[in-house]
Design a protein around this motif. Structure first.
Motif, PDB file in Angstrom:
ATOM      1  N   ASP A 198      -2.756 -16.719  -4.974  1.00 34.44           N
ATOM      2  CA  ASP A 198      -4.136 -16.923  -5.930  1.00 34.44           C
ATOM      3  C   ASP A 198      -4.343 -15.993  -7.245  1.00 34.44           C
ATOM      4  OD1 ASP A 198      -5.245 -19.034  -4.090  1.00 34.44           O
ATOM      5  OD2 ASP A 198      -5.828 -17.477  -2.886  1.00 34.44           O
ATOM      6  N   VAL A 199      -3.928 -14.750  -6.612  1.00 31.30           N
ATOM      7  CA  VAL A 199      -3.958 -13.587  -7.894  1.00 31.30           C
ATOM      8  C   VAL A 199      -2.788 -12.835  -7.864  1.00 31.30           C
ATOM      9  CG1 VAL A 199      -5.393 -11.959  -8.644  1.00 31.30           C
ATOM     10  CG2 VAL A 199      -6.532 -13.549  -7.590  1.00 31.30           C
ATOM     11  N   VAL A 200      -2.366 -12.379  -8.785  1.00 31.17           N
ATOM     12  CA  VAL A 200      -1.154 -11.346  -8.906  1.00 31.17           C
ATOM     13  C   VAL A 200      -1.540 -10.210  -9.443  1.00 31.17           C
ATOM     14  CG1 VAL A 200       1.090 -10.893  -9.824  1.00 31.17           C
ATOM     15  CG2 VAL A 200       0.494 -13.408  -9.279  1.00 31.17           C
ATOM     16  N   ALA A 201      -1.469  -9.103  -8.449  1.00 25.79           N
ATOM     17  CA  ALA A 201      -2.106  -7.603  -8.757  1.00 25.79           C
ATOM     18  C   ALA A 201      -0.721  -7.010  -9.334  1.00 25.79           C
ATOM     19  CB  ALA A 201      -2.388  -7.011  -7.350  1.00 25.79           C
ATOM     20  N   ARG A 202      -1.295  -5.992  -9.985  1.00 20.29           N
ATOM     21  CA  ARG A 202      -0.272  -4.798 -10.454  1.00 20.29           C
ATOM     22  C   ARG A 202       0.639  -4.410  -9.511  1.00 20.29           C
ATOM     23  NH1 ARG A 202      -4.540  -0.390 -11.638  1.00 20.29           N
ATOM     24  NH2 ARG A 202      -5.765  -2.112 -11.997  1.00 20.29           N
ATOM     25  N   ALA A 203       1.669  -3.765  -9.869  1.00 23.95           N
ATOM     26  CA  ALA A 203       2.842  -3.324  -8.936  1.00 23.95           C
ATOM     27  C   ALA A 203       2.360  -2.508  -7.901  1.00 23.95           C
ATOM     28  CB  ALA A 203       4.021  -2.729  -9.880  1.00 23.95           C
ATOM     29  N   CYS A 204       3.125  -2.462  -6.978  1.00 25.18           N
ATOM     30  CA  CYS A 204       2.850  -1.369  -5.874  1.00 25.18           C
ATOM     31  C   CYS A 204       2.697   0.195  -6.366  1.00 25.18           C
ATOM     32  CB  CYS A 204       3.830  -1.419  -4.693  1.00 25.18           C
ATOM     33  SG  CYS A 204       3.693  -0.225  -3.460  1.00 25.18           S
ATOM     34  N   ALA A 205       3.600   0.521  -7.010  1.00 25.03           N
ATOM     35  CA  ALA A 205       3.563   2.171  -7.573  1.00 25.03           C
ATOM     36  C   ALA A 205       2.271   2.321  -8.465  1.00 25.03           C
ATOM     37  CB  ALA A 205       4.943   2.389  -8.203  1.00 25.03           C
ATOM     38  N   ASP A 206       1.816   0.931  -9.129  1.00 22.70           N
ATOM     39  CA  ASP A 206       0.677   1.190 -10.150  1.00 22.70           C
ATOM     40  C   ASP A 206      -0.594   1.256  -9.332  1.00 22.70           C
ATOM     41  OD1 ASP A 206       2.468   1.403 -12.140  1.00 22.70           O
ATOM     42  OD2 ASP A 206       2.744  -0.479 -12.564  1.00 22.70           O
ATOM     43  N   GLY A 207      -0.751   0.846  -8.131  1.00 25.28           N
ATOM     44  CA  GLY A 207      -1.822   0.672  -7.399  1.00 25.28           C
ATOM     45  C   GLY A 207      -2.284  -0.637  -7.164  1.00 25.28           C
ATOM     46  N   ALA A 208      -1.754  -1.568  -6.400  1.00 25.14           N
ATOM     47  CA  ALA A 208      -1.965  -2.985  -6.468  1.00 25.14           C
ATOM     48  C   ALA A 208      -3.323  -3.238  -5.778  1.00 25.14           C
ATOM     49  CB  ALA A 208      -0.743  -3.447  -5.651  1.00 25.14           C
ATOM     50  N   LEU A 209      -3.666  -2.318  -4.833  1.00 24.36           N
ATOM     51  CA  LEU A 209      -4.792  -2.422  -3.905  1.00 24.36           C
ATOM     52  C   LEU A 209      -6.125  -2.286  -4.847  1.00 24.36           C
ATOM     53  CD1 LEU A 209      -5.246  -3.556  -1.083  1.00 24.36           C
ATOM     54  CD2 LEU A 209      -3.092  -2.508  -1.513  1.00 24.36           C
ATOM     55  N   VAL A 210      -5.917  -1.494  -6.178  1.00 18.55           N
ATOM     56  CA  VAL A 210      -7.073  -1.555  -7.028  1.00 18.55           C
ATOM     57  C   VAL A 210      -7.478  -2.754  -7.617  1.00 18.55           C
ATOM     58  CG1 VAL A 210      -7.532  -0.415  -9.437  1.00 18.55           C
ATOM     59  CG2 VAL A 210      -6.307   0.816  -7.700  1.00 18.55           C
ATOM     60  N   ASP A 211      -6.716  -3.675  -7.790  1.00 17.45           N
ATOM     61  CA  ASP A 211      -6.989  -4.950  -8.520  1.00 17.45           C
ATOM     62  C   ASP A 211      -7.849  -5.828  -7.210  1.00 17.45           C
ATOM     63  OD1 ASP A 211      -5.909  -4.469 -10.715  1.00 17.45           O
ATOM     64  OD2 ASP A 211      -3.993  -5.019 -10.215  1.00 17.45           O
ATOM     65  N   ALA A 266     -10.095 -11.163   1.937  1.00 14.00           N
ATOM     66  CA  ALA A 266      -8.862 -10.854   0.714  1.00 14.00           C
ATOM     67  C   ALA A 266      -7.583 -10.417   1.411  1.00 14.00           C
ATOM     68  CB  ALA A 266      -9.500 -10.292  -0.282  1.00 14.00           C
ATOM     69  N   ALA A 267      -6.506 -10.901   1.202  1.00 14.95           N
ATOM     70  CA  ALA A 267      -5.233 -10.220   1.759  1.00 14.95           C
ATOM     71  C   ALA A 267      -4.044 -10.172   0.886  1.00 14.95           C
ATOM     72  CB  ALA A 267      -4.831 -11.384   2.860  1.00 14.95           C
ATOM     73  N   ILE A 268      -3.462  -9.123   0.841  1.00 17.00           N
ATOM     74  CA  ILE A 268      -2.428  -8.966  -0.204  1.00 17.00           C
ATOM     75  C   ILE A 268      -0.940  -8.311   0.497  1.00 17.00           C
ATOM     76  CG2 ILE A 268      -3.242  -6.617  -0.226  1.00 17.00           C
ATOM     77  CD1 ILE A 268      -2.341  -6.663  -3.185  1.00 17.00           C
ATOM     78  N   LEU A 308       0.863  -1.289   0.174  1.00 16.31           N
ATOM     79  CA  LEU A 308       0.069   0.139   0.006  1.00 16.31           C
ATOM     80  C   LEU A 308       0.982   1.093   0.101  1.00 16.31           C
ATOM     81  CD1 LEU A 308      -2.708   1.341   0.398  1.00 16.31           C
ATOM     82  CD2 LEU A 308      -2.511   0.948   2.806  1.00 16.31           C
ATOM     83  N   VAL A 309       2.174   1.109   0.790  1.00 19.55           N
ATOM     84  CA  VAL A 309       2.900   2.230   0.608  1.00 19.55           C
ATOM     85  C   VAL A 309       4.269   2.001  -0.277  1.00 19.55           C
ATOM     86  CG1 VAL A 309       4.474   3.509   2.244  1.00 19.55           C
ATOM     87  CG2 VAL A 309       2.145   2.698   3.071  1.00 19.55           C
ATOM     88  N   GLY A 310       4.563   3.124  -0.978  1.00 23.87           N
ATOM     89  CA  GLY A 310       5.714   3.219  -2.053  1.00 23.87           C
ATOM     90  C   GLY A 310       6.930   3.352  -1.431  1.00 23.87           C
ATOM     91  N   ARG A 311       7.938   3.373  -2.147  1.00 24.74           N
ATOM     92  CA  ARG A 311       9.233   3.500  -1.834  1.00 24.74           C
ATOM     93  C   ARG A 311       9.476   4.920  -1.099  1.00 24.74           C
ATOM     94  NH1 ARG A 311      12.809  -0.284  -3.707  1.00 24.74           N
ATOM     95  NH2 ARG A 311      12.053  -1.344  -5.326  1.00 24.74           N
TER      96      ARG A 311
END
Length: 267
Positions: free
Chosen positions: A236-249, A203-205, A13-16
């Motif tokens: 189970d599911v691979v989301a987008r990268a952190c910087a791209d907004g992984a939680l959106v998926d 759901a957990a990420i 959720l938090v970027g670099r």
């Protein structure tokens, strides 16, 4: 039905830049507005996690110290705690003088982060987590049954096998030693059981090996797309990268699973 979204902080959720990724923040706000609950699950301590908790406007439980404590930061209530066994802490004390050069211990007790070394590695860790490291003076003077967790920071990190503990890597240069009952997955299972939420409705990420058992425990386990290869392989599911907004998926899947129209969710 996805009632809870449980999310790691750093690298998820938090970027670099140590800021919450805006797209992920807004997605979680939509999920909460629709009736879902968001739970933070992080290796950070109370004061370090609190700014993100407040930024999301949360008011419920948070899993901290990589599962060693579950608290309500809004009220200060401790819902669950699993400190290191006193015997394990005493074993660690005996190892501190034998650590490889470039590896430094940090202990957590009584809401404080404690360290005896003043070195760049620990200053950077404190800066990143937004905490102050206090010198305890004498490690042995700390109450041995009140150590929440111990971190070894730097490298090369040693392999440890201490009775009653589990070790997890939360970053390439962070090795955390916790009670064997203190993992994110165990804390999540106990919180869900205490509140009557089936694991299938969670759901957990996460992105690093310390998130592995949490995403395995959840009904749907997500890995951040640029996370650790072992976590990506197990999800189970691979989301987008952190910087791209992984939680959106994660939120988009929750809306689909719940049959919610955008902004019209109802549990």
């Amino acid at each position: 039905m996805i009632r809870w979204i449980v999310t790691d902080l750093d690298g998820t959720l938090v970027g670099r830049d140590l800021a919450m990724v805006p797209a992920s923040r807004e997605a979680l706000r939509r999920f909460r507005a629709a009736g879902g609950e968001v739970i933070l699950a992080t290796g950070r301590m109370e004061c370090s996690a609190r700014p993100y908790y407040d930024e999301l406007g949360l008011d419920g439980a948070a899993i901290l110290y990589n599962g060693a404590a579950t608290v309500n930061p809004a009220t200060g209530a401790v819902l669950r705690s699993r400190n290191l066994p006193a015997t394990a802490w005493k074993t660690l004390l005996g190892l501190f003088g034998e650590l490889p050069e470039g590896v430094y211990p940090v202990a957590f007790s009584g809401g404080e982060a404690l360290a005896v070394h003043d070195v760049p590695e620990l200053r950077e860790y404190a800066r990143r987590d937004g905490i102050t490291l206090r010198d305890p003076g004498d490690w042995a003077a700390l109450p041995p049954d009140e150590i929440v967790k111990c971190m070894l920071i730097g490298g090369p990190l040693p392999e440890l096998d201490i009775a009653g503990t589990v070790t997890v890597r939360s970053e390439a240069t962070y090795l955390e030693v916790l009670s064997e009952q203190a993992t994110k997955g165990t804390a999540l299972r106990e919180l869900a059981a205490a509140t009557g939420v089936p694991m299938e409705q969670i759901a957990a990420i996460g992105d690093n090996p310390n998130d592995h058992d949490m995403i395995a425990a959840a009904g749907v386990g997500f890995a951040v797309g640029d996370g650790h290869p072992d976590v990506v392989a197990a999800a189970d599911v691979v989301a987008r990268a952190c910087a791209d907004g992984a939680l959106v998926d994660v939120v988009e899947l929750a809306f689909r699973s719940n049959g919610w129209a955008e902004g019209k969710g109802e549990l």
